[in-house]
Design an enzyme around this catalytic site. Sequence first.
Site, PDB file in Angstrom:
ATOM      1  N   HIS A  78      -9.678   1.767   4.417  1.00 47.71           N
ATOM      2  CA  HIS A  78      -8.415   1.892   5.161  1.00 47.71           C
ATOM      3  C   HIS A  78      -8.622   2.870   6.320  1.00 47.71           C
ATOM      4  O   HIS A  78      -9.356   3.845   6.195  1.00 47.71           O
ATOM      5  CB  HIS A  78      -7.308   2.380   4.226  1.00 47.71           C
ATOM      6  CG  HIS A  78      -5.956   2.311   4.865  1.00 47.71           C
ATOM      7  ND1 HIS A  78      -5.521   3.274   5.750  1.00 47.71           N
ATOM      8  CD2 HIS A  78      -4.978   1.386   4.785  1.00 47.71           C
ATOM      9  CE1 HIS A  78      -4.305   2.929   6.179  1.00 47.71           C
ATOM     10  NE2 HIS A  78      -3.957   1.781   5.609  1.00 47.71           N
ATOM     11  N   ASN A 105       0.879  -1.174   0.000  1.00 45.58           N
ATOM     12  CA  ASN A 105       0.000   0.000   0.000  1.00 45.58           C
ATOM     13  C   ASN A 105       0.914   1.221   0.000  1.00 45.58           C
ATOM     14  O   ASN A 105       1.451   1.587   1.038  1.00 45.58           O
ATOM     15  CB  ASN A 105      -0.906  -0.027   1.239  1.00 45.58           C
ATOM     16  CG  ASN A 105      -1.734   1.241   1.359  1.00 45.58           C
ATOM     17  OD1 ASN A 105      -1.826   2.029   0.421  1.00 45.58           O
ATOM     18  ND2 ASN A 105      -2.344   1.440   2.525  1.00 45.58           N
ATOM     19  N   TRP A 106       1.059   1.804  -1.172  1.00 45.74           N
ATOM     20  CA  TRP A 106       1.998   2.920  -1.284  1.00 45.74           C
ATOM     21  C   TRP A 106       1.470   4.220  -0.688  1.00 45.74           C
ATOM     22  O   TRP A 106       2.204   5.185  -0.551  1.00 45.74           O
ATOM     23  CB  TRP A 106       2.350   3.154  -2.758  1.00 45.74           C
ATOM     24  CG  TRP A 106       3.362   2.190  -3.301  1.00 45.74           C
ATOM     25  CD1 TRP A 106       4.019   1.216  -2.600  1.00 45.74           C
ATOM     26  CD2 TRP A 106       3.852   2.121  -4.642  1.00 45.74           C
ATOM     27  NE1 TRP A 106       4.880   0.549  -3.426  1.00 45.74           N
ATOM     28  CE2 TRP A 106       4.809   1.085  -4.689  1.00 45.74           C
ATOM     29  CE3 TRP A 106       3.575   2.827  -5.815  1.00 45.74           C
ATOM     30  CZ2 TRP A 106       5.485   0.736  -5.852  1.00 45.74           C
ATOM     31  CZ3 TRP A 106       4.251   2.491  -6.975  1.00 45.74           C
ATOM     32  CH2 TRP A 106       5.193   1.454  -6.997  1.00 45.74           C
ATOM     33  N   LYS A 107       0.151   4.267  -0.427  1.00 46.91           N
ATOM     34  CA  LYS A 107      -0.455   5.508   0.088  1.00 46.91           C
ATOM     35  C   LYS A 107      -0.121   6.657  -0.865  1.00 46.91           C
ATOM     36  O   LYS A 107      -0.057   6.441  -2.074  1.00 46.91           O
ATOM     37  CB  LYS A 107       0.012   5.760   1.521  1.00 46.91           C
ATOM     38  CG  LYS A 107      -0.150   4.512   2.389  1.00 46.91           C
ATOM     39  CD  LYS A 107       0.044   4.733   3.847  1.00 46.91           C
ATOM     40  CE  LYS A 107      -0.162   3.422   4.572  1.00 46.91           C
ATOM     41  NZ  LYS A 107      -0.128   3.562   6.014  1.00 46.91           N
ATOM     42  N   GLU A 110      -5.855  -4.469  10.439  1.00 50.65           N
ATOM     43  CA  GLU A 110      -4.822  -3.472  10.675  1.00 50.65           C
ATOM     44  C   GLU A 110      -5.111  -2.691  11.948  1.00 50.65           C
ATOM     45  O   GLU A 110      -5.893  -1.725  11.920  1.00 50.65           O
ATOM     46  CB  GLU A 110      -4.764  -2.494   9.485  1.00 50.65           C
ATOM     47  CG  GLU A 110      -4.440  -3.154   8.168  1.00 50.65           C
ATOM     48  CD  GLU A 110      -3.811  -2.161   7.201  1.00 50.65           C
ATOM     49  OE1 GLU A 110      -2.691  -2.424   6.756  1.00 50.65           O
ATOM     50  OE2 GLU A 110      -4.432  -1.128   6.911  1.00 50.65           O
ATOM     51  N   SER A 117       3.074  -1.912  10.302  1.00 49.72           N
ATOM     52  CA  SER A 117       4.515  -2.054  10.540  1.00 49.72           C
ATOM     53  C   SER A 117       5.030  -3.464  10.269  1.00 49.72           C
ATOM     54  O   SER A 117       5.885  -3.972  10.996  1.00 49.72           O
ATOM     55  CB  SER A 117       4.885  -1.589  11.952  1.00 49.72           C
ATOM     56  OG  SER A 117       4.518  -0.232  12.132  1.00 49.72           O
ATOM     57  N   GLY A 174       2.274   2.477  10.623  1.00 49.52           N
ATOM     58  CA  GLY A 174       3.263   3.540  10.457  1.00 49.52           C
ATOM     59  C   GLY A 174       3.944   3.960  11.749  1.00 49.52           C
ATOM     60  O   GLY A 174       4.612   4.986  11.806  1.00 49.52           O
ATOM     61  N   GLY A 218       2.686  -1.147   4.175  1.00 54.27           N
ATOM     62  CA  GLY A 218       2.844   0.259   3.806  1.00 54.27           C
ATOM     63  C   GLY A 218       4.301   0.590   3.543  1.00 54.27           C
ATOM     64  O   GLY A 218       4.854   0.275   2.487  1.00 54.27           O
ATOM     65  N   GLY A 219       4.942   1.193   4.537  1.00 51.88           N
ATOM     66  CA  GLY A 219       6.318   1.688   4.395  1.00 51.88           C
ATOM     67  C   GLY A 219       7.286   0.719   3.739  1.00 51.88           C
ATOM     68  O   GLY A 219       8.034   1.097   2.824  1.00 51.88           O
ATOM     69  N   GLU A 269      -6.896   5.198   7.437  1.00 56.35           N
ATOM     70  CA  GLU A 269      -6.598   6.608   7.127  1.00 56.35           C
ATOM     71  C   GLU A 269      -7.774   7.256   6.402  1.00 56.35           C
ATOM     72  O   GLU A 269      -8.041   8.441   6.586  1.00 56.35           O
ATOM     73  CB  GLU A 269      -5.304   6.701   6.286  1.00 56.35           C
ATOM     74  CG  GLU A 269      -4.076   6.456   7.163  1.00 56.35           C
ATOM     75  CD  GLU A 269      -2.903   5.818   6.443  1.00 56.35           C
ATOM     76  OE1 GLU A 269      -2.847   5.852   5.198  1.00 56.35           O
ATOM     77  OE2 GLU A 269      -2.019   5.277   7.141  1.00 56.35           O
TER      78      GLU A 269
HETATM   79  P1  PGA Z   1       2.638   0.373   7.497  1.00 51.53           P
HETATM   80  O1  PGA Z   1       1.188   0.630   6.812  1.00 51.53           O
HETATM   81  O2  PGA Z   1       3.127  -0.939   6.994  1.00 51.53           O
HETATM   82  O3  PGA Z   1       3.496   1.528   7.014  1.00 51.53           O
HETATM   83  O4  PGA Z   1       2.429   0.385   8.971  1.00 51.53           O
HETATM   84  C1  PGA Z   1       0.291  -0.409   6.627  1.00 51.53           C
HETATM   85  C2  PGA Z   1      -1.006   0.120   6.050  1.00 51.53           C
HETATM   86  O5  PGA Z   1      -1.442   1.203   6.438  1.00 51.53           O
HETATM   87  O6  PGA Z   1      -1.630  -0.537   5.197  1.00 51.53           O
END
Ligand code: PGA
Length: 248
Positions: free
Chosen positions: A94, A9-11, A166, A212, A172, A233-234, A96
């Site tokens: 998600h 998930n590149w956001k 999640e 994470s 994050g 994500g990251g 966010e």
């Molecule tokens: P993260 O993000 O791996 O950077 O914690 C995961 C996500 O929000 O899907």
Amino acid sequence: MRLPFLAGNWKMNKTLAEALEFAEAFKELYQGTDVRAAICAPFVHLAPLKKAFEGTEIKVGAQNVHFEQKGAFTGEISVAMLEEIGVDYCIVGHSERREYFGETDETVNKKLMTLSETSIIPILCVGEVLSQREEGREKEVVEKQVKAALTGVPSGDVAQMVIAYEPVWAIGTGRTASAQQAEEMCRHIRDVVSELYEEETACGLTIQYGGSMKPDNVTELMNMENIDGGLVGGASLSADDFMRMIDF
Ligand code: PGA
């Protein structure tokens, strides 16, 4: 038999040039593996990424979609637009989007219903915030999200779809849920789905952990019985790191 599935998930990260640079590197690395992989990228990168991944098994996903088919919804993207360019997956709900963009259980449900008429597979995100876990309400919260999201969704779709657990406090933050905490919730999600549908549907469902997830914790998480994959994500921003995770 559920094949492992890692989705990046590149956001809101990477320019198109950076996305294509990643694609070139990742295509070289991702060969001959049984682990499914997808990149969920910003809308404007989806068509170029589909083209870049042509002839490979690497899938492409959107990070959101609107629930209406078309109309006066400035700034939104429809399922037909995603289908036309061959998008394989779409993240829905998600945290966010729930936190910053007013996404609710109701809009999440509408989006799943709209996607249900297409070949795009939803990655439904659920998860509790820290205070809810501290109050011991995490299972109740996630169960409510799952039930609300799936209301009216046919079992055939649920058997194909992906649910990503999640915990919001792990996204994050560098603070991963322990493998036991993640497994416990993923099992609970499968139990809830088997209560709502048949056992077979629940068995087919792919459940990911997200928050994470990194090369150094992926193996422990993936070894858990009810964790079939990850929403990353990251660590998905680097082709090397993401590939190290796929090779868990
Ligand atoms: P993260 O993000 O791996 O950077 O914690 C995961 C996500 O929000 O899907």
